[in-house]
Motif scaffolding. Sequence first.
Motif, PDB file in Angstrom:
ATOM      1  N   GLN A 390     -13.129 -61.903   6.857  1.00 19.35           N
ATOM      2  CA  GLN A 390     -11.786 -62.407   6.558  1.00 19.35           C
ATOM      3  C   GLN A 390     -11.146 -61.646   5.396  1.00 19.35           C
ATOM      4  N   GLN A 398      -4.356 -62.209   9.439  1.00 18.66           N
ATOM      5  CA  GLN A 398      -5.342 -63.287   9.377  1.00 18.66           C
ATOM      6  C   GLN A 398      -5.441 -64.058  10.689  1.00 18.66           C
ATOM      7  N   SER A 402      -9.032 -63.970  12.430  1.00 15.29           N
ATOM      8  CA  SER A 402      -9.680 -65.276  12.511  1.00 15.29           C
ATOM      9  C   SER A 402     -10.059 -65.599  13.950  1.00 15.29           C
TER      10      SER A 402
END
Length: 472
Positions: A390, A398, A402
Amino acid sequence: MSDTDLEQRSHSGHGSVLAALALAQFICSFAGSNMNVMINDISEDLDTTVQGVQVSITLFLLVMAALMIPGGKLTDLYGRKRCFLAGLVVYAVGALLCAVAPGLGVLILGNSILEGIGTALLIPPVYILATLLYPDMTSRARAFGVIMGLGGIGAAAGPLIGGLITTGISWRAAFVFQALVIAVIVVLSRGIEDPLPPDPSRSFDTVGAVLSAAGLVLIVMGILAADNNVWLMIGMIAAGAPVLWWFFRRTRAEEASGREPLLSLSLFRNRTSNLGLVTQNVQWLLLMGTSFTVAAYLQVVRGYNAIETGVIFTAATLGLLASSLAAERLARLRPQRTLIISGFFLAIVGIAVLIALAGSFTNPWVYAPGLLLIGLGLGVMLTPSVNVVQSSFPEEQQGEISGLSRSVSNLGSSFGTAIAGTILISGLTRGAYAVALITLGALGIAGLVAAELLPREPQANGAPSASAEDAP
Protein backbone atom coordinates in the motif's frame (compact mmCIF):
# COMPACT_ATOMS: atom_id res chain seq x y z
CA MET A 1 0.02 17.37 1.54
CA SER A 2 0.52 19.71 4.53
CA ASP A 3 1.23 18.62 8.09
CA THR A 4 -2.14 20.08 9.08
CA ASP A 5 -3.93 17.85 6.56
CA LEU A 6 -2.05 14.82 7.85
CA GLU A 7 -2.99 15.63 11.42
CA GLN A 8 -6.65 16.16 10.53
CA ARG A 9 -6.72 12.84 8.72
CA SER A 10 -5.19 11.00 11.64
CA HIS A 11 -7.76 12.47 13.99
CA SER A 12 -10.58 11.55 11.58
CA GLY A 13 -9.64 7.89 11.96
CA HIS A 14 -11.06 7.61 15.46
CA GLY A 15 -11.75 4.44 17.40
CA SER A 16 -15.19 3.57 16.05
CA VAL A 17 -14.01 3.89 12.44
CA LEU A 18 -11.00 1.65 13.03
CA ALA A 19 -13.25 -0.80 14.87
CA ALA A 20 -15.62 -0.90 11.88
CA LEU A 21 -12.78 -1.50 9.41
CA ALA A 22 -11.15 -4.17 11.58
CA LEU A 23 -14.43 -5.99 12.27
CA ALA A 24 -15.16 -6.00 8.53
CA GLN A 25 -11.87 -7.77 7.85
CA PHE A 26 -12.52 -10.10 10.81
CA ILE A 27 -15.92 -11.30 9.60
CA CYS A 28 -14.74 -11.83 6.01
CA SER A 29 -11.75 -13.87 7.19
CA PHE A 30 -13.98 -15.73 9.64
CA ALA A 31 -16.33 -16.65 6.79
CA GLY A 32 -13.44 -18.18 4.89
CA SER A 33 -12.42 -20.58 7.65
CA ASN A 34 -15.33 -21.25 10.02
CA MET A 35 -16.97 -23.70 7.62
CA ASN A 36 -13.94 -25.97 7.89
CA VAL A 37 -15.28 -27.40 11.16
CA MET A 38 -18.82 -27.71 9.82
CA ILE A 39 -17.91 -30.07 6.98
CA ASN A 40 -19.60 -33.13 8.48
CA ASP A 41 -22.62 -31.25 9.89
CA ILE A 42 -23.38 -29.39 6.66
CA SER A 43 -22.83 -32.41 4.41
CA GLU A 44 -25.18 -34.54 6.55
CA ASP A 45 -27.85 -31.85 6.97
CA LEU A 46 -27.89 -30.87 3.28
CA ASP A 47 -27.37 -34.43 2.03
CA THR A 48 -24.18 -33.55 0.17
CA THR A 49 -20.51 -34.57 0.31
CA VAL A 50 -17.28 -33.27 1.84
CA GLN A 51 -16.26 -32.23 -1.67
CA GLY A 52 -19.50 -30.28 -2.08
CA VAL A 53 -18.78 -28.26 1.07
CA GLN A 54 -15.18 -27.74 -0.09
CA VAL A 55 -16.49 -26.34 -3.39
CA SER A 56 -18.66 -23.85 -1.48
CA ILE A 57 -15.70 -22.73 0.67
CA THR A 58 -13.34 -22.38 -2.27
CA LEU A 59 -15.91 -20.62 -4.46
CA PHE A 60 -16.45 -18.01 -1.73
CA LEU A 61 -12.71 -17.30 -1.68
CA LEU A 62 -12.58 -17.37 -5.46
CA VAL A 63 -15.47 -14.95 -6.00
CA MET A 64 -13.75 -12.55 -3.61
CA ALA A 65 -10.48 -12.82 -5.52
CA ALA A 66 -12.08 -12.52 -8.95
CA LEU A 67 -14.13 -9.43 -8.07
CA MET A 68 -11.72 -7.63 -5.74
CA ILE A 69 -10.02 -5.65 -8.54
CA PRO A 70 -13.35 -4.39 -9.98
CA GLY A 71 -14.45 -3.71 -6.39
CA GLY A 72 -11.41 -1.54 -5.78
CA LYS A 73 -12.07 0.37 -8.99
CA LEU A 74 -15.68 1.04 -8.04
CA THR A 75 -14.51 2.88 -4.92
CA ASP A 76 -13.04 5.59 -7.17
CA LEU A 77 -16.35 5.99 -9.00
CA TYR A 78 -18.83 5.83 -6.14
CA GLY A 79 -16.79 6.50 -3.01
CA ARG A 80 -15.17 4.37 -0.34
CA LYS A 81 -17.94 4.63 2.26
CA ARG A 82 -20.75 3.96 -0.20
CA CYS A 83 -19.08 0.79 -1.52
CA PHE A 84 -18.29 -0.29 2.03
CA LEU A 85 -21.93 -0.02 3.12
CA ALA A 86 -23.24 -1.65 -0.06
CA GLY A 87 -20.89 -4.57 0.48
CA LEU A 88 -22.09 -4.98 4.06
CA VAL A 89 -25.74 -5.16 2.95
CA VAL A 90 -25.06 -7.72 0.19
CA TYR A 91 -22.98 -9.79 2.61
CA ALA A 92 -25.71 -9.78 5.28
CA VAL A 93 -28.34 -10.93 2.77
CA GLY A 94 -26.06 -13.80 1.75
CA ALA A 95 -25.45 -14.82 5.36
CA LEU A 96 -29.16 -14.91 6.17
CA LEU A 97 -29.85 -16.91 3.00
CA CYS A 98 -27.26 -19.49 4.14
CA ALA A 99 -28.97 -19.73 7.52
CA VAL A 100 -32.16 -21.03 5.87
CA ALA A 101 -30.53 -22.93 2.98
CA PRO A 102 -32.47 -26.14 2.12
CA GLY A 103 -29.66 -27.53 -0.03
CA LEU A 104 -26.15 -27.07 -1.35
CA GLY A 105 -27.28 -24.86 -4.24
CA VAL A 106 -28.79 -22.20 -1.97
CA LEU A 107 -25.77 -22.43 0.34
CA ILE A 108 -23.47 -21.72 -2.60
CA LEU A 109 -25.69 -18.82 -3.70
CA GLY A 110 -25.66 -17.25 -0.24
CA ASN A 111 -22.14 -18.08 0.92
CA SER A 112 -20.08 -18.31 -2.25
CA ILE A 113 -21.85 -15.76 -4.45
CA LEU A 114 -23.53 -13.08 -2.31
CA GLU A 115 -21.04 -13.12 0.57
CA GLY A 116 -18.24 -13.20 -1.99
CA ILE A 117 -19.62 -10.19 -3.88
CA GLY A 118 -20.25 -8.32 -0.63
CA THR A 119 -16.70 -8.94 0.51
CA ALA A 120 -15.27 -7.76 -2.82
CA LEU A 121 -17.18 -4.48 -2.37
CA LEU A 122 -16.35 -3.83 1.28
CA ILE A 123 -12.75 -4.99 1.67
CA PRO A 124 -10.95 -2.59 -0.75
CA PRO A 125 -12.39 0.44 1.10
CA VAL A 126 -11.04 -0.98 4.37
CA TYR A 127 -7.44 -0.74 3.16
CA ILE A 128 -7.89 2.47 1.18
CA LEU A 129 -9.42 4.23 4.19
CA ALA A 130 -6.73 2.89 6.53
CA THR A 131 -4.00 4.12 4.17
CA LEU A 132 -5.54 7.58 3.76
CA LEU A 133 -6.76 8.13 7.33
CA TYR A 134 -3.47 7.02 8.90
CA PRO A 135 -0.72 8.62 6.81
CA ASP A 136 2.27 8.43 9.17
CA MET A 137 4.27 5.27 9.89
CA THR A 138 3.32 4.84 13.55
CA SER A 139 -0.45 5.35 13.19
CA ARG A 140 -0.63 3.32 9.98
CA ALA A 141 1.31 0.44 11.53
CA ARG A 142 -1.15 0.52 14.43
CA ALA A 143 -4.18 0.62 12.11
CA PHE A 144 -2.93 -2.15 9.84
CA GLY A 145 -1.89 -4.12 12.89
CA VAL A 146 -5.43 -3.99 14.28
CA ILE A 147 -7.05 -4.71 10.91
CA MET A 148 -4.73 -7.52 9.85
CA GLY A 149 -4.63 -8.84 13.40
CA LEU A 150 -8.42 -9.20 13.53
CA GLY A 151 -8.38 -10.59 10.00
CA GLY A 152 -5.86 -13.24 10.95
CA ILE A 153 -7.69 -13.98 14.17
CA GLY A 154 -10.95 -14.30 12.24
CA ALA A 155 -9.34 -16.90 9.99
CA ALA A 156 -7.59 -18.71 12.84
CA ALA A 157 -10.45 -18.49 15.35
CA GLY A 158 -13.09 -19.27 12.74
CA PRO A 159 -12.86 -23.01 13.47
CA LEU A 160 -13.20 -22.44 17.24
CA ILE A 161 -16.08 -19.95 17.06
CA GLY A 162 -17.77 -21.96 14.31
CA GLY A 163 -17.29 -25.13 16.33
CA LEU A 164 -18.80 -23.61 19.47
CA ILE A 165 -21.84 -22.28 17.60
CA THR A 166 -22.30 -25.47 15.57
CA THR A 167 -22.07 -27.76 18.60
CA GLY A 168 -24.08 -25.51 20.92
CA ILE A 169 -26.81 -24.49 18.47
CA SER A 170 -26.45 -25.34 14.77
CA TRP A 171 -24.18 -24.61 11.82
CA ARG A 172 -26.95 -22.33 10.55
CA ALA A 173 -26.57 -20.12 13.62
CA ALA A 174 -22.99 -19.37 12.55
CA PHE A 175 -24.38 -17.48 9.57
CA VAL A 176 -26.83 -15.59 11.80
CA PHE A 177 -23.80 -14.62 13.89
CA GLN A 178 -22.17 -13.17 10.77
CA ALA A 179 -25.27 -11.10 10.00
CA LEU A 180 -25.33 -9.75 13.56
CA VAL A 181 -21.68 -8.70 13.33
CA ILE A 182 -22.47 -6.93 10.04
CA ALA A 183 -25.22 -4.98 11.84
CA VAL A 184 -22.68 -3.85 14.46
CA ILE A 185 -20.28 -2.76 11.71
CA VAL A 186 -22.99 -0.67 10.03
CA VAL A 187 -23.62 1.18 13.30
CA LEU A 188 -19.89 1.78 13.89
CA SER A 189 -19.33 2.97 10.32
CA ARG A 190 -21.65 5.96 10.66
CA GLY A 191 -18.66 8.11 11.60
CA ILE A 192 -16.63 7.27 8.49
CA GLU A 193 -15.79 10.28 6.35
CA ASP A 194 -14.44 9.62 2.87
CA PRO A 195 -11.03 11.38 2.59
CA LEU A 196 -11.31 11.62 -1.22
CA PRO A 197 -14.47 12.61 -3.14
CA PRO A 198 -15.83 10.03 -5.62
CA ASP A 199 -15.48 10.72 -9.33
CA PRO A 200 -18.48 9.22 -11.22
CA SER A 201 -17.10 10.59 -14.49
CA ARG A 202 -14.30 8.01 -14.49
CA SER A 203 -14.89 5.08 -16.83
CA PHE A 204 -15.28 1.48 -15.71
CA ASP A 205 -13.74 -1.26 -17.84
CA THR A 206 -16.57 -3.81 -17.88
CA VAL A 207 -14.95 -6.04 -20.50
CA GLY A 208 -11.72 -6.10 -18.50
CA ALA A 209 -13.64 -7.01 -15.34
CA VAL A 210 -15.31 -9.96 -17.10
CA LEU A 211 -12.05 -11.21 -18.61
CA SER A 212 -10.08 -11.02 -15.37
CA ALA A 213 -12.82 -12.73 -13.36
CA ALA A 214 -13.35 -15.47 -15.98
CA GLY A 215 -9.64 -16.25 -16.21
CA LEU A 216 -9.21 -16.54 -12.44
CA VAL A 217 -12.35 -18.67 -12.05
CA LEU A 218 -11.26 -21.12 -14.76
CA ILE A 219 -7.80 -21.62 -13.27
CA VAL A 220 -8.90 -22.16 -9.67
CA MET A 221 -11.82 -24.37 -10.68
CA GLY A 222 -9.36 -26.37 -12.76
CA ILE A 223 -7.32 -27.04 -9.62
CA LEU A 224 -10.50 -28.12 -7.82
CA ALA A 225 -11.31 -30.56 -10.63
CA ALA A 226 -7.99 -32.39 -10.28
CA ASP A 227 -9.32 -35.09 -7.94
CA ASN A 228 -12.20 -35.97 -10.29
CA ASN A 229 -10.77 -35.62 -13.77
CA VAL A 230 -7.19 -34.70 -14.62
CA TRP A 231 -8.13 -33.88 -18.21
CA LEU A 232 -10.85 -31.52 -17.03
CA MET A 233 -8.29 -29.81 -14.81
CA ILE A 234 -5.87 -29.40 -17.71
CA GLY A 235 -8.64 -28.16 -19.98
CA MET A 236 -9.89 -25.51 -17.53
CA ILE A 237 -6.42 -24.23 -16.73
CA ALA A 238 -5.56 -24.21 -20.43
CA ALA A 239 -8.72 -22.18 -21.06
CA GLY A 240 -8.09 -19.78 -18.18
CA ALA A 241 -4.50 -18.91 -19.09
CA PRO A 242 -5.29 -17.39 -22.53
CA VAL A 243 -8.24 -15.47 -21.06
CA LEU A 244 -5.89 -13.82 -18.56
CA TRP A 245 -3.38 -13.23 -21.38
CA TRP A 246 -6.17 -11.58 -23.39
CA PHE A 247 -7.02 -9.42 -20.36
CA PHE A 248 -3.44 -8.15 -19.98
CA ARG A 249 -3.02 -7.61 -23.73
CA ARG A 250 -6.27 -5.67 -23.90
CA THR A 251 -5.25 -3.64 -20.83
CA ARG A 252 -1.98 -2.70 -22.50
CA ALA A 253 -3.88 -1.59 -25.62
CA GLU A 254 -6.32 0.46 -23.53
CA GLU A 255 -3.48 2.28 -21.79
CA ALA A 256 -1.66 2.89 -25.08
CA SER A 257 -4.78 4.51 -26.53
CA GLY A 258 -5.19 6.83 -23.55
CA ARG A 259 -8.23 5.08 -22.08
CA GLU A 260 -8.47 3.98 -18.43
CA PRO A 261 -8.36 0.18 -18.07
CA LEU A 262 -9.61 -1.85 -15.13
CA LEU A 263 -6.08 -2.26 -13.82
CA SER A 264 -3.12 -0.09 -14.71
CA LEU A 265 -0.13 -2.22 -15.70
CA SER A 266 2.11 0.43 -14.15
CA LEU A 267 1.27 -1.18 -10.81
CA PHE A 268 3.44 -4.12 -11.83
CA ARG A 269 6.49 -1.97 -12.57
CA ASN A 270 7.18 -1.54 -8.86
CA ARG A 271 9.52 -4.38 -7.85
CA THR A 272 8.99 -3.88 -4.12
CA SER A 273 5.22 -4.02 -4.48
CA ASN A 274 5.43 -7.11 -6.73
CA LEU A 275 7.46 -8.98 -4.12
CA GLY A 276 5.09 -7.80 -1.40
CA LEU A 277 2.13 -9.15 -3.38
CA VAL A 278 3.85 -12.53 -3.64
CA THR A 279 4.37 -12.65 0.12
CA GLN A 280 0.72 -11.71 0.72
CA ASN A 281 -0.47 -14.46 -1.61
CA VAL A 282 1.64 -17.13 0.07
CA GLN A 283 0.76 -15.98 3.59
CA TRP A 284 -2.97 -16.47 3.06
CA LEU A 285 -2.31 -19.68 1.12
CA LEU A 286 -0.50 -21.05 4.19
CA LEU A 287 -3.17 -19.86 6.61
CA MET A 288 -6.18 -21.22 4.74
CA GLY A 289 -4.37 -24.30 3.42
CA THR A 290 -3.17 -25.50 6.83
CA SER A 291 -6.52 -24.64 8.40
CA PHE A 292 -8.45 -26.71 5.86
CA THR A 293 -5.94 -29.59 5.95
CA VAL A 294 -5.86 -30.00 9.73
CA ALA A 295 -9.62 -29.42 10.17
CA ALA A 296 -10.58 -31.91 7.45
CA TYR A 297 -8.15 -34.55 8.73
CA LEU A 298 -9.30 -34.26 12.35
CA GLN A 299 -12.98 -34.54 11.43
CA VAL A 300 -12.97 -37.07 8.59
CA VAL A 301 -10.09 -39.33 9.64
CA ARG A 302 -9.95 -38.90 13.41
CA GLY A 303 -13.69 -38.41 13.86
CA TYR A 304 -13.56 -35.26 16.02
CA ASN A 305 -16.64 -33.07 16.16
CA ALA A 306 -16.78 -29.34 15.38
CA ILE A 307 -16.03 -28.09 18.89
CA GLU A 308 -13.16 -30.53 19.45
CA THR A 309 -11.60 -29.48 16.17
CA GLY A 310 -12.12 -25.79 16.91
CA VAL A 311 -10.52 -26.00 20.35
CA ILE A 312 -7.31 -27.39 18.84
CA PHE A 313 -7.12 -24.31 16.63
CA THR A 314 -6.93 -22.01 19.66
CA ALA A 315 -3.16 -22.45 19.49
CA ALA A 316 -3.02 -20.72 16.08
CA THR A 317 -5.43 -18.04 17.27
CA LEU A 318 -3.31 -17.25 20.34
CA GLY A 319 -0.19 -17.07 18.22
CA LEU A 320 -1.80 -14.68 15.75
CA LEU A 321 -3.26 -12.56 18.53
CA ALA A 322 0.07 -12.23 20.36
CA SER A 323 2.12 -11.27 17.30
CA SER A 324 -0.58 -9.01 15.79
CA LEU A 325 -0.91 -6.99 19.01
CA ALA A 326 2.83 -6.41 18.86
CA ALA A 327 2.69 -5.17 15.23
CA GLU A 328 3.12 -1.48 16.07
CA ARG A 329 6.05 -2.10 18.42
CA LEU A 330 7.70 -4.50 15.99
CA ALA A 331 7.37 -1.92 13.19
CA ARG A 332 9.39 0.51 15.29
CA LEU A 333 12.09 -2.00 16.17
CA ARG A 334 12.62 -3.95 12.96
CA PRO A 335 12.48 -3.32 9.20
CA GLN A 336 9.44 -4.71 7.42
CA ARG A 337 11.63 -7.04 5.36
CA THR A 338 13.04 -8.60 8.54
CA LEU A 339 9.56 -9.13 9.97
CA ILE A 340 8.28 -10.81 6.81
CA ILE A 341 11.32 -13.12 6.62
CA SER A 342 10.97 -14.02 10.31
CA GLY A 343 7.26 -14.72 9.87
CA PHE A 344 7.82 -17.11 6.99
CA PHE A 345 10.57 -18.90 8.91
CA LEU A 346 8.28 -19.45 11.91
CA ALA A 347 5.38 -20.64 9.72
CA ILE A 348 7.57 -23.11 7.81
CA VAL A 349 8.99 -24.50 11.06
CA GLY A 350 5.39 -24.79 12.33
CA ILE A 351 4.40 -26.87 9.30
CA ALA A 352 7.43 -29.12 9.83
CA VAL A 353 6.43 -29.61 13.48
CA LEU A 354 2.86 -30.49 12.41
CA ILE A 355 4.17 -33.19 10.08
CA ALA A 356 6.69 -34.61 12.58
CA LEU A 357 4.51 -34.73 15.69
CA ALA A 358 1.25 -35.78 14.03
CA GLY A 359 3.06 -38.69 12.42
CA SER A 360 4.44 -39.91 15.75
CA PHE A 361 1.60 -39.36 18.23
CA THR A 362 -2.19 -39.85 18.28
CA ASN A 363 -3.06 -37.20 20.89
CA PRO A 364 -4.81 -34.32 19.11
CA TRP A 365 -2.90 -31.74 21.17
CA VAL A 366 0.28 -32.60 19.28
CA TYR A 367 -1.07 -30.19 16.66
CA ALA A 368 -0.88 -27.27 19.11
CA PRO A 369 2.89 -26.46 18.89
CA GLY A 370 2.87 -26.40 15.09
CA LEU A 371 -0.32 -24.33 14.91
CA LEU A 372 1.07 -21.91 17.51
CA LEU A 373 4.22 -21.35 15.44
CA ILE A 374 2.17 -20.87 12.25
CA GLY A 375 -0.06 -18.35 14.04
CA LEU A 376 2.94 -16.44 15.42
CA GLY A 377 4.62 -16.36 12.02
CA LEU A 378 1.56 -15.18 10.13
CA GLY A 379 0.80 -12.51 12.72
CA VAL A 380 4.33 -11.15 12.44
CA MET A 381 4.28 -10.78 8.65
CA LEU A 382 0.69 -9.98 7.63
CA THR A 383 0.85 -6.30 8.59
CA PRO A 384 4.27 -5.43 7.08
CA SER A 385 3.38 -7.18 3.81
CA VAL A 386 0.27 -5.02 3.41
CA ASN A 387 2.25 -1.92 4.37
CA VAL A 388 4.94 -2.69 1.80
CA VAL A 389 2.38 -2.80 -0.99
CA GLN A 390 0.00 0.00 0.00
CA SER A 391 2.81 2.43 0.83
CA SER A 392 4.46 1.97 -2.56
CA PHE A 393 1.81 4.03 -4.39
CA PRO A 394 0.35 7.55 -4.21
CA GLU A 395 -3.20 8.39 -3.17
CA GLU A 396 -4.67 8.40 -6.68
CA GLN A 397 -3.71 4.74 -7.14
CA GLN A 398 -4.90 3.48 -3.76
CA GLY A 399 -8.19 2.17 -5.22
CA GLU A 400 -6.39 0.10 -7.83
CA ILE A 401 -3.61 -1.24 -5.61
CA SER A 402 -6.02 -2.04 -2.78
CA GLY A 403 -8.20 -4.09 -5.13
CA LEU A 404 -5.17 -5.84 -6.60
CA SER A 405 -3.66 -6.47 -3.16
CA ARG A 406 -6.83 -8.00 -1.75
CA SER A 407 -7.39 -10.00 -4.93
CA VAL A 408 -3.91 -11.49 -4.70
CA SER A 409 -4.42 -12.31 -0.99
CA ASN A 410 -7.76 -13.97 -1.62
CA LEU A 411 -6.32 -15.87 -4.54
CA GLY A 412 -3.82 -17.20 -2.03
CA SER A 413 -6.68 -18.30 0.21
CA SER A 414 -8.40 -19.96 -2.76
CA PHE A 415 -5.23 -21.71 -3.88
CA GLY A 416 -4.50 -22.89 -0.34
CA THR A 417 -7.94 -24.45 0.09
CA ALA A 418 -8.05 -25.80 -3.47
CA ILE A 419 -4.57 -27.35 -3.42
CA ALA A 420 -4.85 -28.83 0.06
CA GLY A 421 -8.43 -29.93 -0.55
CA THR A 422 -7.58 -31.62 -3.84
CA ILE A 423 -4.78 -33.62 -2.23
CA LEU A 424 -6.90 -34.61 0.76
CA ILE A 425 -10.06 -35.48 -1.14
CA SER A 426 -8.03 -37.79 -3.35
CA GLY A 427 -7.30 -39.92 -0.27
CA LEU A 428 -8.00 -38.79 3.29
CA THR A 429 -5.24 -40.76 4.97
CA ARG A 430 -2.22 -39.85 7.05
CA GLY A 431 -0.15 -40.01 3.88
CA ALA A 432 -2.37 -37.50 2.08
CA TYR A 433 -2.27 -35.24 5.14
CA ALA A 434 1.53 -35.25 5.08
CA VAL A 435 1.66 -34.63 1.31
CA ALA A 436 -0.70 -31.65 1.66
CA LEU A 437 1.39 -30.10 4.41
CA ILE A 438 4.66 -30.77 2.59
CA THR A 439 3.22 -29.03 -0.47
CA LEU A 440 2.19 -26.05 1.65
CA GLY A 441 5.64 -25.97 3.26
CA ALA A 442 7.32 -25.91 -0.15
CA LEU A 443 5.13 -22.97 -1.18
CA GLY A 444 6.05 -21.28 2.10
CA ILE A 445 9.71 -21.56 1.12
CA ALA A 446 8.86 -19.80 -2.16
CA GLY A 447 7.32 -16.98 -0.12
CA LEU A 448 10.45 -16.83 2.04
CA VAL A 449 12.59 -16.43 -1.09
CA ALA A 450 10.38 -13.53 -2.25
CA ALA A 451 10.76 -11.90 1.18
CA GLU A 452 14.54 -12.25 0.99
CA LEU A 453 14.48 -10.35 -2.32
CA LEU A 454 12.69 -7.34 -0.81
CA PRO A 455 14.95 -4.24 -0.67
CA ARG A 456 16.71 -3.57 2.61
CA GLU A 457 15.96 0.15 2.41
CA PRO A 458 12.45 1.71 2.29
CA GLN A 459 11.18 2.68 -1.12
CA ALA A 460 8.58 5.44 -1.37
CA ASN A 461 6.61 6.06 -4.57
CA GLY A 462 4.28 8.83 -3.63
CA ALA A 463 2.58 7.44 -0.55
CA PRO A 464 4.04 7.93 2.90
CA SER A 465 6.56 5.23 3.67
CA ALA A 466 5.70 2.86 6.46
CA SER A 467 8.90 1.00 7.13
CA ALA A 468 10.72 0.70 10.38
CA GLU A 469 13.68 2.65 9.04
CA ASP A 470 11.44 5.72 8.86
CA ALA A 471 10.59 5.55 12.52
CA PRO A 472 11.59 8.63 14.53
